[in-house]
Design an enzyme around this catalytic site. Structure first.
Site, PDB file in Angstrom:
ATOM      1  N   HIS A 155       0.892  -1.234   0.144  1.00 57.80           N
ATOM      2  CA  HIS A 155      -0.030   0.068   0.116  1.00 57.80           C
ATOM      3  C   HIS A 155       0.817   1.373  -0.002  1.00 57.80           C
ATOM      4  O   HIS A 155       1.982   1.026   0.340  1.00 57.80           O
ATOM      5  CB  HIS A 155      -0.784  -0.160   1.319  1.00 57.80           C
ATOM      6  CG  HIS A 155      -1.763   1.007   1.314  1.00 57.80           C
ATOM      7  ND1 HIS A 155      -1.592   2.312   1.879  1.00 57.80           N
ATOM      8  CD2 HIS A 155      -3.323   0.913   1.193  1.00 57.80           C
ATOM      9  CE1 HIS A 155      -2.781   2.975   1.724  1.00 57.80           C
ATOM     10  NE2 HIS A 155      -3.828   2.155   1.492  1.00 57.80           N
TER      11      HIS A 155
ATOM     12  N   ASP B  25       2.928  -4.743   8.007  1.00 55.31           N
ATOM     13  CA  ASP B  25       1.795  -3.886   7.810  1.00 55.31           C
ATOM     14  C   ASP B  25       0.628  -4.887   7.954  1.00 55.31           C
ATOM     15  O   ASP B  25       0.203  -5.504   7.009  1.00 55.31           O
ATOM     16  CB  ASP B  25       1.919  -3.286   6.431  1.00 55.31           C
ATOM     17  CG  ASP B  25       0.351  -2.441   5.941  1.00 55.31           C
ATOM     18  OD1 ASP B  25      -0.427  -2.487   6.798  1.00 55.31           O
ATOM     19  OD2 ASP B  25       0.584  -1.732   4.985  1.00 55.31           O
TER      20      ASP B  25
ATOM     21  N   GLN C 194      -4.595  -5.257   6.587  1.00 49.42           N
ATOM     22  CA  GLN C 194      -5.663  -6.022   6.146  1.00 49.42           C
ATOM     23  C   GLN C 194      -5.818  -7.435   6.780  1.00 49.42           C
ATOM     24  O   GLN C 194      -6.484  -8.079   6.596  1.00 49.42           O
ATOM     25  CB  GLN C 194      -5.173  -6.182   4.737  1.00 49.42           C
ATOM     26  CG  GLN C 194      -5.689  -5.088   3.923  1.00 49.42           C
ATOM     27  CD  GLN C 194      -7.102  -4.370   3.937  1.00 49.42           C
ATOM     28  OE1 GLN C 194      -7.858  -5.250   4.223  1.00 49.42           O
ATOM     29  NE2 GLN C 194      -7.176  -3.374   3.585  1.00 49.42           N
TER      30      GLN C 194
ATOM     31  N   LYS D 254     -10.423  -0.587  10.328  1.00 43.94           N
ATOM     32  CA  LYS D 254     -10.497  -1.844   9.648  1.00 43.94           C
ATOM     33  C   LYS D 254     -10.926  -3.181  10.638  1.00 43.94           C
ATOM     34  O   LYS D 254     -10.985  -4.197   9.939  1.00 43.94           O
ATOM     35  CB  LYS D 254      -9.191  -2.053   8.836  1.00 43.94           C
ATOM     36  CG  LYS D 254      -8.885  -0.828   7.724  1.00 43.94           C
ATOM     37  CD  LYS D 254      -7.917  -1.016   7.210  1.00 43.94           C
ATOM     38  CE  LYS D 254      -7.317  -0.135   6.334  1.00 43.94           C
ATOM     39  NZ  LYS D 254      -7.741   0.419   5.048  1.00 43.94           N
TER      40      LYS D 254
ATOM     41  N   CYS E  88      -4.722   2.761  -3.736  1.00 44.47           N
ATOM     42  CA  CYS E  88      -3.342   3.209  -3.001  1.00 44.47           C
ATOM     43  C   CYS E  88      -2.489   2.123  -3.170  1.00 44.47           C
ATOM     44  O   CYS E  88      -1.540   1.811  -2.300  1.00 44.47           O
ATOM     45  CB  CYS E  88      -3.638   3.502  -1.474  1.00 44.47           C
ATOM     46  SG  CYS E  88      -4.783   5.054  -1.077  1.00 44.47           S
TER      47      CYS E  88
HETATM   48  N1  PMP Z   1      -1.877  -0.743   4.533  1.00 38.96           N
HETATM   49  C1  PMP Z   1      -2.811  -1.273   4.015  1.00 38.96           C
HETATM   50  C2  PMP Z   1      -2.512  -2.980   3.523  1.00 38.96           C
HETATM   51  C3  PMP Z   1      -3.834  -0.926   3.702  1.00 38.96           C
HETATM   52  O1  PMP Z   1      -5.126  -1.714   3.287  1.00 38.96           O
HETATM   53  C4  PMP Z   1      -4.408   0.434   4.251  1.00 38.96           C
HETATM   54  C5  PMP Z   1      -5.581   1.071   4.205  1.00 38.96           C
HETATM   55  N2  PMP Z   1      -6.399   1.057   2.954  1.00 38.96           N
HETATM   56  C6  PMP Z   1      -3.200   1.061   5.016  1.00 38.96           C
HETATM   57  C7  PMP Z   1      -2.010   0.422   5.013  1.00 38.96           C
HETATM   58  C8  PMP Z   1      -3.364   2.479   5.598  1.00 38.96           C
HETATM   59  O2  PMP Z   1      -4.423   2.341   6.488  1.00 38.96           O
HETATM   60  P1  PMP Z   1      -4.850   3.915   7.258  1.00 38.96           P
HETATM   61  O3  PMP Z   1      -5.287   4.686   5.988  1.00 38.96           O
HETATM   62  O4  PMP Z   1      -5.885   3.420   8.170  1.00 38.96           O
HETATM   63  O5  PMP Z   1      -3.737   4.386   7.898  1.00 38.96           O
END
Ligand code: PMP
Length: 404
Positions: free
Chosen positions: A119, A196, A199, A222, A362
């Site tokens: 991401h 990270d 997910q 999430k 993203c």
């Molecule tokens: N890493 C991953 C794999 C994600 O799916 C996301 C959210 N789409 C993020 C990081 C970022 O999370 P946040 O916007 O809650 O900081």
């Protein structure tokens, strides 16, 4: 405890208020569970005060609630101590914290390894670090179906590697990373590992002790908790070795005009008033999630994902992103239909009461790898059911009629 999607759905007030909604954008944000909502409400009504500052009873109650949330998160992660849990604003904030605090100790020629499936929040902070410190970024390549290519680990993780930062599971393909393999090679070259977990946490308790990584980042929203709060878990000695990132109240030992000493972790990394009620809500969400019948829930979401994959497999012009084998992936399904822009598909689907996401998610380097600009993504939660999948499939057929 027996599981049914309908019963689970009953624990999510928004879904009760929107009975016709087919919510399939859980990878972006999960719905708030009532355990979290109740905890936030009762905290704000009965125990609201700043933490770490007051000596009156209300402030002590706020302190106790905040520290209890830390213990609840630690229990969900099987952390060795609640002191290994740092509350942040979310995954992005957690990764930036490590990129700054750990990055502070890196120099030109040191290497940070990422995967192509990351991401943007696990790409951009490291590119910014490259600007600041001159570190080299190495990228783990992917197999044709979008999994991290483990056969390239040994050549990518050189003795100059100081940190490997990889996703636990892709937010586009749902592919689950074989962390054990990565941790083993990282250990062999003396590198730290940041995972990270944005997910992964919502799909059941995580065992950071078993994973063997050094840092684990995730977001509350999430994991069926509030927005505005997240976690950086760090192994005790790994956190203790880091300098602070943000300076301010709450993170100090002693401040004089000349200098400041810092508090030990986790306070060292929690400058300023933290997201108190949100942390309390996240603790409650994870406390509830921890005791859910996960085996049944995984079987349920895997069945739904299979129904979706089978349903789109017969549509003409399908491009499917990621591994098809459900054993290697979470119930996140991304795809394209020839000639239909993902945004247009999502708009037609919205007309059918189906909430899915279309775009680059993203993850533009991953989109480039697949040779697409974007994709439609349906991401499932245990409260979803067959009707949600069937509404999505019907909506897609309608989109093909209207747009194809
Ligand atoms: N890493 C991953 C794999 C994600 O799916 C996301 C959210 N789409 C993020 C990081 C970022 O999370 P946040 O916007 O809650 O900081």
């Amino acid at each position: 405890m027996s599981f049914t999607a309908a019963k689970w759905r009953g624990h999510f007030p928004l879904l009760a208020a929107h009975r016709d909604l087919h919510y399939l954008d859980n990878a972006a944000t999960g719905q708030l569970c009532e355990a979290a909502l109740d905890a936030v409400t009762s905290h704000e009504l009965l125990h609201r005060a700043n933490v770490l500052r007051g000596t009156y009873r209300l402030a002590e109650q706020a302190d106790a609630a905040y520290e209890n949330a830390r213990r609840q998160v630690a229990a969900y992660l099987n952390a060795a101590s609640a002191d290994e849990v740092v509350f942040t604003a979310g995954t992005t904030a957690s990764i930036n914290l490590v990129a700054h605090a750990f990055g502070e100790g890196l120099n030109a020629g040191d290497e940070v390894v990422l995967s192509l499936a990351e991401h943007h929040s696990n790409f951009v902070p490291w590119q910014m670090l490259r600007e600041r410190r001159g570190v080299l970024l190495r990228i783990l390549p992917l197999t044709a179906d979008g999994r991290i290519d483990l056969s390239r680990l040994a050549e990518t993780l050189t003795p100059r590697c100081r940190l490997v930062a990889v996703t636990h599971a892709s937010n586009v393909t749902g592919a689950v990373t074989d962390l054990a393999a990565i941790v083993a090679v990282a250990r062999a070259v003396g590198a730290r590992v940041l995972v990270d977990g944005a997910q992964a946490v919502q799909h059941g308790p995580v065992d950071v002790a078993a994973l063997g990584a050094d840092f684990y980042a995730f977001s509350g929203h999430k994991a069926y908790g509030p927005t505005g709060v997240g976690v950086l878990w760090g192994r005790g000695e790994a956190l203790a070795a880091l300098p602070p990132f943000l300076g301010g109240g709450g993170m100090i030992g002693r401040v004089t005009v000349e200098e400041t000493t810092y508090a030990p972790p986790p306070r060292r990394f929690e400058a300023g008033t933290p997201p108190i009620a949100q942390a309390v809500g996240l603790g409650a969400a994870l406390d509830w999630l921890r005791v859910q019948p996960w085996a049944d829930m995984h079987a349920h979401t895997a069945r739904l994902a299979q129904r979706l994959i089978d349903g789109i497999a017969v549509l003409p012009g399908l491009t499917f992103l990621g591994p098809r084998d459900l054993k290697q992936r979470l119930p996140i399904v991304s795809f394209n239909l020839e000639g239909i822009h993902p945004h247009d598909a999502c708009q037609v689907l919205d007309g059918h009461g189906v909430a899915v996401r279309g775009g680059h998610h993203c993850a533009q380097p991953l989109m480039d790898f697949f040779g697409v600009q974007g994709a439609v993504r349906a991401s499932l939660a245990p409260y979803n059911d067959e009707a949600d999948i069937d509404a999505l499939l019907a909506g897609l057929k309608d989109a093909m009629r209207k747009l194809g």
